[in-house]
Design a protein around this motif. Structure first.
Motif, short mmCIF file in Angstrom:
data_model
loop_
_atom_site.label_atom_id
_atom_site.label_comp_id
_atom_site.label_asym_id
_atom_site.label_seq_id
_atom_site.Cartn_x
_atom_site.Cartn_y
_atom_site.Cartn_z
N GLY A 1 0.77 -2.79 0.79
CA GLY A 1 0.67 -2.00 -0.43
C GLY A 1 2.22 -1.75 -0.97
N SER B 1 4.39 0.45 0.19
CA SER B 1 5.57 0.84 1.04
C SER B 1 5.88 -0.30 1.71
CB SER B 1 4.72 1.52 2.14
OG SER B 1 4.06 2.64 1.69
N HIS C 1 7.02 -1.74 12.71
CA HIS C 1 7.80 -1.52 11.35
C HIS C 1 8.94 -2.60 11.00
CE1 HIS C 1 6.14 2.75 10.11
NE2 HIS C 1 5.24 1.88 10.53
N THR D 1 -3.04 -0.57 3.03
CA THR D 1 -4.02 -1.10 2.34
C THR D 1 -5.58 -1.37 3.03
OG1 THR D 1 -1.96 -1.95 1.28
CG2 THR D 1 -4.23 -3.42 1.02
N ASN E 1 1.42 0.89 12.91
CA ASN E 1 0.97 1.46 14.01
C ASN E 1 -0.29 2.12 14.22
OD1 ASN E 1 3.27 0.86 15.19
ND2 ASN E 1 4.50 2.81 14.28
N ARG E 2 -0.64 2.66 12.97
CA ARG E 2 -2.03 3.15 12.85
C ARG E 2 -3.18 2.43 13.44
NH1 ARG E 2 -2.16 5.67 7.15
NH2 ARG E 2 -0.41 3.93 6.87
N1 NAP Z 1 -2.19 -3.09 -6.87
C1 NAP Z 1 -1.91 -3.85 -5.90
O1 NAP Z 1 -1.46 -5.00 -6.13
C2 NAP Z 1 -1.95 -3.25 -4.55
C3 NAP Z 1 -1.94 -4.06 -3.33
C4 NAP Z 1 -2.16 -3.38 -2.20
C5 NAP Z 1 -2.55 -2.03 -2.03
N2 NAP Z 1 -2.39 -1.24 -3.19
C6 NAP Z 1 -2.77 0.09 -3.10
O2 NAP Z 1 -1.74 0.68 -2.38
C7 NAP Z 1 -2.43 1.86 -1.84
C8 NAP Z 1 -1.94 1.75 -0.12
O3 NAP Z 1 -0.47 1.91 -0.34
P1 NAP Z 1 0.28 1.94 1.03
O4 NAP Z 1 1.94 2.13 0.69
O5 NAP Z 1 -0.05 3.18 1.69
O6 NAP Z 1 0.06 0.54 1.71
P2 NAP Z 1 0.75 -0.39 2.67
O7 NAP Z 1 2.01 -0.72 2.36
O8 NAP Z 1 -0.24 -1.60 2.80
O9 NAP Z 1 0.94 0.44 4.20
C9 NAP Z 1 1.80 1.40 4.39
C10 NAP Z 1 1.74 1.42 5.78
O10 NAP Z 1 2.48 0.14 6.42
C11 NAP Z 1 2.96 0.39 7.61
N3 NAP Z 1 4.42 -0.38 8.03
C12 NAP Z 1 4.49 -1.46 8.49
N4 NAP Z 1 5.88 -1.75 8.39
C13 NAP Z 1 6.56 -0.80 7.50
C14 NAP Z 1 7.70 -0.79 7.05
N5 NAP Z 1 8.91 -1.46 7.51
N6 NAP Z 1 8.08 0.25 5.91
C15 NAP Z 1 6.92 1.04 5.66
N7 NAP Z 1 5.59 0.88 6.22
C16 NAP Z 1 5.19 -0.04 7.20
C17 NAP Z 1 3.08 1.70 8.12
O11 NAP Z 1 1.94 2.22 8.67
P3 NAP Z 1 1.57 3.11 9.89
O12 NAP Z 1 1.89 4.50 9.45
O13 NAP Z 1 0.30 2.65 10.40
O14 NAP Z 1 2.62 2.48 11.04
C18 NAP Z 1 2.64 2.51 6.64
O15 NAP Z 1 2.32 3.59 6.58
C19 NAP Z 1 -3.91 1.91 -1.93
O16 NAP Z 1 -4.12 2.85 -2.88
C20 NAP Z 1 -4.09 0.37 -2.43
O17 NAP Z 1 -5.28 0.49 -3.29
C21 NAP Z 1 -2.41 -1.85 -4.42
#
Ligand code: NAP
Length: 338
Positions: free
Chosen positions: A271, A273, A249, A198, A227-228
């Motif tokens: 987000g 995930s 995670h 996010t 981790n990123r």
């Molecule tokens: N509409 C809404 O309410 C809303 C809200 C927020 C975001 N968004 C949208 O969501 C999108 C981003 O989605 P996203 O899924 O990538 O975001 P996210 O869930 O914020 O980030 C995913 C990252 O979180 C980390 N992570 C840490 N613990 C985790 C776990 N237990 N399981 C999975 N991941 C974990 C991982 O990063 P590492 O790879 O770094 O370890 C993973 O790649 C964007 O397009 C944003 O605009 C929408």
């Protein structure tokens, strides 16, 4: 005095409780003191950790407590000496004849106040407007029972459940009224949590802002998990609030670490995930969803894989609050747990 009289005094105590902060380690508590005729002669509430408890605040408004007085308080008076003295002792010392409370104190250290009062000859009546008071203090009560922060999972989605378009853009799915409501709610929690995804996609500041863009007085701790690496100039690192980047995670580990820091209420903003992992692990105490009248389609659903393959395994939610917010629908839901 009649039970109705206690209920109307408890309604006032519940209103007073809301004058204290929702964030912080302590509960919101209100108290009124009634004279022998049932008239309110003093009111008090708790203003947060380290300040007087509601009972002591109400007692401080009186130079002397008249004979036959009743203290009506939303939470069982505490029995332990923390930063402030035990309320049960303060009520006994002030000469209160009767104590009426709504909800028992689940805290191991602070409970047993009712017994201390009874042992000192004070009449005690518990459970008055218990369900209203439990609902009002659900965050504190649940966190203390589970010994981890209360988790609210919030998202905004289109009516077809998308949290972003296929290119990753998500501004703005919900309307201004929903965004104002969500910022108000951010200002009432201890921490706001998102995944690295996010921050990298949206450069979210994660502050609690009023509709005119100015900051609320209380800013929750910002927590980014994953981790990123994040750019040093990401808005989440600005000086408007504190930020923690936890390179893990482990959702259970994160909640334990935040609880150890005195975090009572975590607001998870995604987000998808991270949101899915909280839901999958059964760690969401409350869902807040802003449903906008849009169709987006595509892959970017608000919730991804929950490990559910057939309908009987579906998580069943119960809508506990629904209202129209501008053009959107606001939903507050809880999981139906066995
Ligand atoms: N509409 C809404 O309410 C809303 C809200 C927020 C975001 N968004 C949208 O969501 C999108 C981003 O989605 P996203 O899924 O990538 O975001 P996210 O869930 O914020 O980030 C995913 C990252 O979180 C980390 N992570 C840490 N613990 C985790 C776990 N237990 N399981 C999975 N991941 C974990 C991982 O990063 P590492 O790879 O770094 O370890 C993973 O790649 C964007 O397009 C944003 O605009 C929408």
């Amino acid at each position: 005095m009649s039970h109705e009289n206690y209920e109307s005094a408890m309604h006032r105590a519940l209103e007073l409780a809301l004058l204290g902060p929702a964030w912080g380690v302590n509960p919101q508590v209100g108290c009124v003191i009634l004279d022998a005729n049932g008239q309110i002669i003093a009111e008090g509430w708790h203003r947060g950790a380290g300040t007087a408890h509601a009972e002591v605040d109400a007692l401080s408004k009186l130079s002397q407590v008249p004979a036959g007085a009743t203290a009506v308080v939303t939470l069982e008076p505490c029995n332990h000496t923390g930063r402030t003295g035990p309320c049960a002792q303060a009520l006994i010392a002030a000469g209160v004849s009767r104590v009426v409370y709504a909800v028992a104190d689940p805290g191991a250290e602070s409970s047993q106040g009712a017994q201390t009062l009874r042992d000192a000859g004070v009449e005690v009546l518990g459970g008055v407007l218990e369900s209203e008071a439990s609902e009002q203090n659900r965050v504190w009560l649940t966190a203390n029972r589970l010994q981890r922060p209360f988790v609210t999972l919030k998202w905004a989605s289109s009516i077809d459940g998308r949290a972003a378009a296929n290119d990753g853009t998500s501004k703005w799915i919900s309307g201004p009224e929903s965004r104002a409501d969500s910022h108000q709610r951010r200002s009432e929690v201890d921490a706001i949590l998102v995944g690295t995804g996010t921050i990298l996609a949206d450069d979210a500041a994660l502050t609690a802002r009023k509709p005119d863009g100015t900051l609320f007085e209380h800013q929750p701790l910002r927590v980014v998990i994953g981790n990123r690496d994040l750019p040093a100039d990401a808005r989440v690192f600005n000086d408007q609030a504190e930020t923690m980047h936890l390179r893990t995670h482990s959702i259970h580990g994160i909640l334990a670490a935040l609880w150890a820091e005195g975090i009572k209420h975590v607001w998870v903003e995604g987000g998808p995930s991270v949101a899915s992992q909280f839901a999958r692990l059964g760690l969401v105490d409350e869902y807040i969803i802003y449903l906008a009248p849009l169709l987006i389609g595509g892959e970017r659903t608000a919730i991804r894989d929950l490990g559910i393959t057939s309908m009987p395994e579906a998580k069943r939610l119960k809508f506990v609050e629904m209202k129209q917010l501008g053009e959107d629908i606001f939903i507050r839901a809880i999981e139906e747990r066995a």
